[in-house]
Design a protein around this motif. Structure first.
Motif, mmCIF file in Angstrom:
data_model
loop_
_atom_site.group_PDB
_atom_site.id
_atom_site.type_symbol
_atom_site.label_atom_id
_atom_site.label_comp_id
_atom_site.label_asym_id
_atom_site.label_seq_id
_atom_site.Cartn_x
_atom_site.Cartn_y
_atom_site.Cartn_z
ATOM 1 N N ASP A 1 40.256 40.923 34.758
ATOM 2 C CA ASP A 1 39.690 39.679 35.118
ATOM 3 C C ASP A 1 41.007 38.883 34.150
ATOM 4 N N ASN B 1 40.733 35.710 33.740
ATOM 5 C CA ASN B 1 40.427 34.539 33.121
ATOM 6 C C ASN B 1 40.088 34.877 31.646
ATOM 7 N N THR B 2 39.623 36.472 31.329
ATOM 8 C CA THR B 2 39.310 36.850 29.969
ATOM 9 C C THR B 2 40.243 37.905 29.532
ATOM 10 N N HIS C 1 42.486 36.541 26.478
ATOM 11 C CA HIS C 1 41.629 36.059 25.266
ATOM 12 C C HIS C 1 40.876 37.145 24.470
ATOM 13 N N GLY D 1 36.422 35.532 41.445
ATOM 14 C CA GLY D 1 37.402 35.623 40.156
ATOM 15 C C GLY D 1 38.727 35.620 40.433
ATOM 16 N N SER D 2 39.595 35.622 39.447
ATOM 17 C CA SER D 2 40.777 35.817 39.272
ATOM 18 C C SER D 2 41.362 37.360 38.523
ATOM 19 N N LYS E 1 43.522 34.758 42.772
ATOM 20 C CA LYS E 1 43.005 33.447 42.200
ATOM 21 C C LYS E 1 41.772 32.780 42.629
ATOM 22 N N GLU E 2 40.663 32.646 41.816
ATOM 23 C CA GLU E 2 39.287 32.139 42.269
ATOM 24 C C GLU E 2 39.072 32.827 43.592
ATOM 25 N N GLU F 1 50.645 32.538 30.315
ATOM 26 C CA GLU F 1 49.499 32.519 31.099
ATOM 27 C C GLU F 1 49.470 31.276 32.153
#
Length: 165
Positions: free
Chosen positions: A30, A32-33, A36, A84-85, A131-132, A152
């Motif tokens: 993922d 998005n995470t 991070h 999701g991306s 993406k999305e 990113e």
């Protein structure tokens, strides 16, 4: 054929990549995470043990019958895939191509030139393919992210092929 990406050059096998089917790949991350959270190398056996342990704990607490939460979890997973991306690590594809021992560099062939990376750095790349919930049309079929997430916000786009030399 414009959505197909080749891995070629100083490899045992030329590999053809089709990002259109990667949504079904269990190795997807993922985006998005991913950048991070802690990105230490995952031990697949350890991950498997954790998932089995979680399942075992659930059966002990809730019984061996399928609780209604499983249906909602499947719905959540389907929703996540549709919105999701996602990306995939490049390393398994390079491994399958069989990089020859004398290879030192990975060239990323772009629409308007090429980039040269040391092979060790190239193995840490992440290929973003969604993406999305939508395939990447603008600058696609993949966007390239460095493993540390330093690009990113501005990934490498318009990738045509990978060449190992």
């Amino acid at each position: 054929m414009e959505n197909i990406i080749m891995i070629k050059g100083n490899v045992t096998f030329n590999i053809t990549l089709d990002p259109g089917v990667w949504i079904f790949d269990d190795r997807r991350v993922d985006l998005n995470t991913f950048f991070h959270s802690s990105n230490e190398d995952r031990d697949d056996l350890e991950e498997y043990k954790k998932s089995i342990s979680k399942h075992w704990d659930r059966e002990i607490m809730e019984g061996a019958v399928y609780p209604p939460t499983l249906a909602t979890e499947k719905k959540f997973e389907k929703e996540k895939v549709l919105t999701g991306s996602f990306g995939l690590p490049l390393k398994p594809f390079l491994k399958n191509a069989g990089i020859n021992e004398d290879a030192k560099y990975l060239f990323i062939e772009l629409e308007d030139g090429e980039m040269k990376l040391p092979l060790e750095e190239g193995e840490n790349l992440i290929l973003g393919f969604s993406k999305e919930g939508k395939p990447l049309k603008d600058g696609g079929p993949v966007h390239i992210y460095y493993g540390d997430g330093s690009n990113e916000k501005n990934p490498i786009k318009s990738v045509k092929a990978f060449r190992v030399e």
